[in-house]
Scaffold this motif. Sequence first.
Motif, PDB file in Angstrom:
ATOM      1  N   UNK A   1      -3.243   7.346  -3.269  1.00  0.00           N
ATOM      2  CA  UNK A   1      -4.049   6.263  -2.714  1.00  0.00           C
ATOM      3  C   UNK A   1      -3.640   5.888  -1.291  1.00  0.00           C
ATOM      4  N   UNK A   2      -2.298   6.022  -1.052  1.00  0.00           N
ATOM      5  CA  UNK A   2      -1.814   5.575   0.256  1.00  0.00           C
ATOM      6  C   UNK A   2      -2.366   6.392   1.402  1.00  0.00           C
ATOM      7  N   UNK A   3      -2.738   7.628   1.155  1.00  0.00           N
ATOM      8  CA  UNK A   3      -3.334   8.413   2.226  1.00  0.00           C
ATOM      9  C   UNK A   3      -4.599   9.062   1.701  1.00  0.00           C
ATOM     10  N   UNK A   4      -5.657   8.300   1.622  1.00  0.00           N
ATOM     11  CA  UNK A   4      -6.803   8.768   0.850  1.00  0.00           C
ATOM     12  C   UNK A   4      -7.382  10.121   1.268  1.00  0.00           C
ATOM     13  N   UNK A   5      -8.150  10.157   2.337  1.00  0.00           N
ATOM     14  CA  UNK A   5      -8.910  11.394   2.497  1.00  0.00           C
ATOM     15  C   UNK A   5      -8.136  12.544   3.129  1.00  0.00           C
TER      16      UNK A   5
ATOM     17  N   UNK B   1       2.570  17.853   5.077  1.00  0.00           N
ATOM     18  CA  UNK B   1       2.542  18.047   6.525  1.00  0.00           C
ATOM     19  C   UNK B   1       2.250  16.728   7.227  1.00  0.00           C
ATOM     20  N   UNK B   2       1.373  15.953   6.651  1.00  0.00           N
ATOM     21  CA  UNK B   2       1.068  14.633   7.230  1.00  0.00           C
ATOM     22  C   UNK B   2       2.207  13.662   7.044  1.00  0.00           C
ATOM     23  N   UNK B   3       2.965  13.888   5.994  1.00  0.00           N
ATOM     24  CA  UNK B   3       4.052  12.976   5.682  1.00  0.00           C
ATOM     25  C   UNK B   3       5.269  13.838   5.404  1.00  0.00           C
ATOM     26  N   UNK B   4       6.042  14.072   6.438  1.00  0.00           N
ATOM     27  CA  UNK B   4       7.161  15.011   6.339  1.00  0.00           C
ATOM     28  C   UNK B   4       8.148  14.532   5.273  1.00  0.00           C
ATOM     29  N   UNK B   5       8.537  15.406   4.370  1.00  0.00           N
ATOM     30  CA  UNK B   5       9.450  14.992   3.310  1.00  0.00           C
ATOM     31  C   UNK B   5      10.855  14.705   3.839  1.00  0.00           C
TER      32      UNK B   5
ATOM     33  N   UNK C   1       8.202  -0.411  19.522  1.00  0.00           N
ATOM     34  CA  UNK C   1       9.070   0.743  19.744  1.00  0.00           C
ATOM     35  C   UNK C   1       8.248   2.002  19.571  1.00  0.00           C
ATOM     36  N   UNK C   2       8.759   3.076  20.080  1.00  0.00           N
ATOM     37  CA  UNK C   2       8.152   4.363  19.783  1.00  0.00           C
ATOM     38  C   UNK C   2       7.971   4.449  18.262  1.00  0.00           C
ATOM     39  N   UNK C   3       6.774   4.844  17.802  1.00  0.00           N
ATOM     40  CA  UNK C   3       6.526   4.811  16.361  1.00  0.00           C
ATOM     41  C   UNK C   3       7.290   5.909  15.630  1.00  0.00           C
ATOM     42  N   UNK C   4       7.643   6.970  16.319  1.00  0.00           N
ATOM     43  CA  UNK C   4       8.544   7.951  15.730  1.00  0.00           C
ATOM     44  C   UNK C   4       7.896   9.183  15.136  1.00  0.00           C
ATOM     45  N   UNK C   5       6.565   9.314  15.288  1.00  0.00           N
ATOM     46  CA  UNK C   5       5.922  10.500  14.720  1.00  0.00           C
ATOM     47  C   UNK C   5       6.577  11.785  15.230  1.00  0.00           C
TER      48      UNK C   5
ATOM     49  N   UNK D   1       0.107   7.395   7.651  1.00  0.00           N
ATOM     50  CA  UNK D   1       0.522   8.232   6.530  1.00  0.00           C
ATOM     51  C   UNK D   1       1.983   8.099   6.135  1.00  0.00           C
ATOM     52  N   UNK D   2       2.822   7.721   7.090  1.00  0.00           N
ATOM     53  CA  UNK D   2       4.246   7.696   6.767  1.00  0.00           C
ATOM     54  C   UNK D   2       4.788   6.285   6.583  1.00  0.00           C
ATOM     55  N   UNK D   3       4.309   5.356   7.390  1.00  0.00           N
ATOM     56  CA  UNK D   3       4.827   3.990   7.272  1.00  0.00           C
ATOM     57  C   UNK D   3       4.559   3.339   5.919  1.00  0.00           C
ATOM     58  N   UNK D   4       3.435   3.673   5.233  1.00  0.00           N
ATOM     59  CA  UNK D   4       3.234   3.020   3.936  1.00  0.00           C
ATOM     60  C   UNK D   4       4.420   3.200   2.993  1.00  0.00           C
ATOM     61  N   UNK D   5       5.091   4.349   3.046  1.00  0.00           N
ATOM     62  CA  UNK D   5       6.245   4.477   2.144  1.00  0.00           C
ATOM     63  C   UNK D   5       7.404   3.593   2.585  1.00  0.00           C
TER      64      UNK D   5
END
Lengths: 319, 721, 256
Positions: B63-67, B295-299, B517-521, B564-568
């Motif tokens: 749900x956190x990263x729907x489409x 890939x969208x959310x690096x482990x 701050x730099x978001x860090x992607x 995609x990453x900040x929700x976690x």
Amino acid sequence: MSVDVLVIAEAVAGEVPDVTYELLGKGRELSDGFSGELALVLAGEPSPQNLFGAADVLYSMSGMEAGYCAPQWEMSLGEVIRSAHPKVVLVSTGTVGIDLAGALATQFDGVLASYVIDAVMEGGSLVVTSQLYGGKLLSEVEIDSFPAVLSVVPGSFASDVGRVVGEPRREVIDVGGSLSSAKGIAIELREPDSSGVDITAAPLLVSVGRGIGSKENVELVAELAEAMKAPLSASRPVIDQGWLPKPHQVGKSGKKVKPTVYLAFGISGAPEHLEGMRSADVIIACNTDAKAPIFEVAHYGTTLDLFDLVPELTDQVGG
Amino acid sequence: MLVGVLETRKIFGGETETAKMVFYLLAVVVLAIFFTGLVKRVIEYNHGRRPASFSWLRRRDARDIPEVSERPKFASSLVTIAANKTVTKSRKKVGISHLLLFWGFIGLFLATSILSLDYDILGNASRFITGHTYSFFQGPFYLGYNAVFDLAGLAALVGTVLLVYRRWFSREIQLDYTRAQRPEGGYSRAKIVIGDQVFVVGLLLILITGILIQGLRIDGEGFPSFERWTWLGYLVGKGLVTLGVGSAGARAIHAWLWWVHVGMALAFVAYIPWSKAWHMLASPTNLAVRDLATTRRIPAPPEGKTGYDSIDDFTPRELLGFDSCTKCGRCHAVCPARTAGAPLSPRDFILDLRQWVDRSRHIPLLLDTETRPVASGPLAGDGQLVGDVIVDKTLWSCTTCMACVEICPVGIEHVPTIVQLRRSLVDRGEMDPTLQSALQNIATQGNSFGKSARMRARWTKGLDFPIVDARKEHVEYLWFLGDFASFDERLMSISQTLAKVLNASGVSFGILFDDERNAGNDVRRVGEEGLFEMLVEQNMEAFSKASFDKIFTTDPHTFNTLRNEYPSFGLDKPVLHYSELLAILMFTEEVAPRSLGRRVTYHDPCYLGRYNRIFDTPRAVIAGLGCDLVEMPRHGANSFCCGAGGGRIWMDDSYLEERPSVNRIKEAQGLGVDYFVVACPKDYAMFSDAVKTVGIEDSLKVIDIVELFAEATEATELVDV
Amino acid sequence: MRIVVAMRQLADLVEELEVNDEGTDIDREFVKFVSNEWDEAALEEALTLKDELGATVTVVALDEPDVDQTLYAALAKGADRVVKLTGNDPDTWVRSRERAQRLASFLAGESFDLLLTGVQAADDLDGQLAGILGSLLEVPHAAVVVGVEGSDSKVRVIQEMGGGLLGVSELDLPAVLGIQAAKQTPRYAPISRIRQAMQTGEISEHEVELSDASAQVKVRRLYPPESTGAGATMLKGSPKEVAAEIIEIIKSKGLV
Ligand SMILES: Cc1cc2nc3c(=O)[nH]c(=O)nc-3n(C[C@H](O)[C@H](O)[C@H](O)COP(=O)(O)OP(=O)(O)OC[C@H]3O[C@@H](n4cnc5c(N)ncnc54)[C@H](O)[C@@H]3O)c2cc1C
Ligand code: SF4
Ligand code: SF4
């Protein structure tokens, strides 16, 4: 009369640098203020013989080894200071000054001001202006207890005032005997290695951009750089075209440089380039486009055509 | 029913009991070899590191990263596999050939299985129980069976012939095995080529002999009329007759050709786990368990480690992925690093890892391996994973553009693995000096420019209205600018333009000023996970000080990580990209732009398009501004990276033969457009540089989508006044 | 070999620096403090020597804002021990002389072969640390060092003498060196390692009481230089005239 001001000549390789004359000029002014004598101390024999007329006394330290060894210089200069007993010692913030100003001040329990760009007499005391935080702030210090050591930023005073023809009184101090107890020896002086360019270390950079047009034309600026004994640096397009190798590149994806003077020819001043050089002390830009962004960071600018200006500069420097 | 002739045929082509015995013995040996390989490989996958949550197997709720998660339901994975969707996606002809081959062989496999069911199982079981041998392989069933499975045979034949033809005659870059990273002592990939040929030509020969023995049998049996149902064999038999092969001759040839066919088929089965053919099993499995979200959310790095540095660090899914690679070379073809002449090809990356893993785990690959005169890299036994097996420069060359992941027909995810390996380099402090200083700047100042955090809002100077401080006042939208839009001199005016547009349309928005701050992607993708976490903490802290309903970003990279990453890490606000906001303004009729009537092209930023599937929104905006959009050949999901991503913008790129940005501008050059529209600050920086390099800055103007928008809306205001 | 590296915190030059109300120091309240970049080079040189020759590296610093960060980063990079000297007021300007005295007091109880520190810091109004410290400890010292080669009883140092000339000399140990540049750019300390150092590493504290704080130079005034106004001064005239002017500017900086 006693010696009030002592100038240390940083003639390590024999040649007396420009800054020594600057110090002599300023030293003359200060010693006149104290109404005492101005002395110059030099390693070995004076050369040129007759350009130290600004000073009253010239101490030659004899018996020094060739080359440079900080503990030996410290010891020798210590002897001179002990015998001359100056109120003020002037040295520049070059290697000798950075090495020894602090040590000598500590040794003689004197005050020290560094990064000095100005010093004037006010009554019986000395008011000294120093450049701090990379030139972002100036500090003003009043010195009323002596001896005092001032370590001066080169280029702060005019050098022509100090370049006076004349023969000061000579005193030779033999330091040779005591040097054996110094805790170090000089090995050698190494000439600069011209093969590996290090644009980050040079105090003067001649930099060229896409405005130069072709590889052949780069030669033109290279000649100027050679005449100025400065390394050649460049913006990225010049590197991309293969006109100069990568170690010459200044900027975001090249090197960050902070020379005293940065000369930019035919460089527009893109943010990626500015990132690498904007903290140079003095930036001089040549660009035919008066609206080029480089002029926003440059201290001096000209819209002359670089092809007119560069040969003229080479001529004048060479001549 | 009257049965004149029994419509059936003899199994084993009527061979003797001894022949039967020989066949069964062979079959047992073959199955033993096959299962040895299969078990070895499965054990190998099982060896893999289990990431904390087993998420590689259990499909968590996305749900956190729907489409963008694209974690398909099992059923839809099956459809994808069955329809060869991923194979067909970017290459229709190849895909259809593969589809024919795929279903053809599945058909033939089914045919064999049914036969075995009847003969070996039903036959033997019934004989054992009742003393009487039953068989359903007769009558109408037999006729239908032949009619249907002959069709499968034909499909497989056509598909295989097309693919063999392509292997032999295509000159496409995909099939060029030249390595992107050339090992010092040289290398040869001749065995890989042989492996490819053995695979496809082997299949072809098995098919041809199979169809021939069918024809020979029918010819030998004198063309019983019911065998017309076996239409392919019947036709082939008739053909043989015209070639002069009579009934007796056919029987003779059939006797030995049958053995040739069966021998080859059995050998092939045994060969599968030890060769490229393994992909027949590995690839669909990989597709079924794939999880494009990684890939969208690096482990995270392996537990207790900073990155990968040993074989035990790979997850089962990664190991399965390596084995799934069919060397189709599609990723090799689209990779901007490879295109630019960098020593990185995602294909070689996967192949190298596969060889290294097989070598280290002592799983022999018969063919399909690279050879080197001097063992090095993946072929040497003593190297380090990061540095020797995969060299530093290869890892640093990746822009994390995701083109490889997008196009890979078997669902391999190259990017997360590359990042995991990079993490080890960062941990060892081995990186470009320029990258190092960027990271240091980010660590101390919070931005890659090394400017004071207090300068972050300097771009707002000169605006004739104040920008709201979201830490002091509630806003609907929190605007997260990112470093480039805040600090780059050229881009600051674009940020101003966007501010003016929003202000004029009455949008309630604010910024975080010096707390952003730099978001860090890209920090994360460079492999500096510790710094990424620190940035997340700092930004989350800043968010907690502010009051807002939604976030929008300028930078697509920032957009990706926030979304995609900040929700976690606890962010629970919707995140938009400014192009979406422009679309909202336009379609809620907050503004009525005039029609610009320009011919433009649009570059999809990797992190907006491929990563987050926002393709249509910017296009809708462009269309709404009355511009005529001319697409570049590579657009949408197939867009070509500008070269800045994954931290590449902080690294030296002088070793590239041609910068990706230049390659891209050349693509746009011939379109006859005035504007090259971008929706990403880094794109603006890269492409405005590239148009100069190409020397067409006068004819092709790089323009941000909001500048286009402003051009159209400011005029409206003028008219209104 | 036992190496001590003296590091320090410094107002980040990236920041806008403001002067306090008395006009005698920078306003320390809102500036960010970072470690002195030349000290970072000194640390790198020490760590390189450790990699090459085997050495123990101790990093010592006065109590200054965010100094813990710097010390933990040093641990993360490979320092063996980090020491914080307390006893000074972290929120005031510690002059070079006092800094040297504090360090000397600590070093009196330490045996070491080499003390490395940065060649300079942007606020050392009363001189650069290496020379003062060397003099206080009565050990040989050298600054503007760009190369260090160690052996058992001597150290060979290469100093930059200006104009690219390099001075090579040999000093007895122990010695104090002011490092201008390390053999390589200072290594990167990944944040995860720094964080780990924060959890497991230890900063030992050492209190220094100064009995005879010597007289300090008194700052009468600290002020920003008059800005020359944005934009370049445009040089006008013929190429000949402009060239002459440019050469004059360069000369005035003591170059050419
Ligand atoms: C990620 C990235 C990293 C980058 N990294 C760097 C970097 O590290 N370093 C770097 O320099 N660039 C870098 N760039 C490139 C940068 O954006 C600019 O393209 C580049 O700096 C422009 O170089 P230039 O000023 O030489 O050329 P131009 O911008 O083309 O400028 C040439 C100038 O010469 C002037 N001129 C022409 N003829 C004459 C003449 N006869 N006399 C005097 N003036 C003349 C013109 O007016 C013009 O202003 C980077 C770009 C990107 C995207
Ligand atoms: S992400 Fe892009 S650059 Fe990296 S390997 Fe894949 S295609 Fe190449
Ligand atoms: S990784 Fe995927 S796209 Fe690349 S060669 Fe292998 S199967 Fe093809």
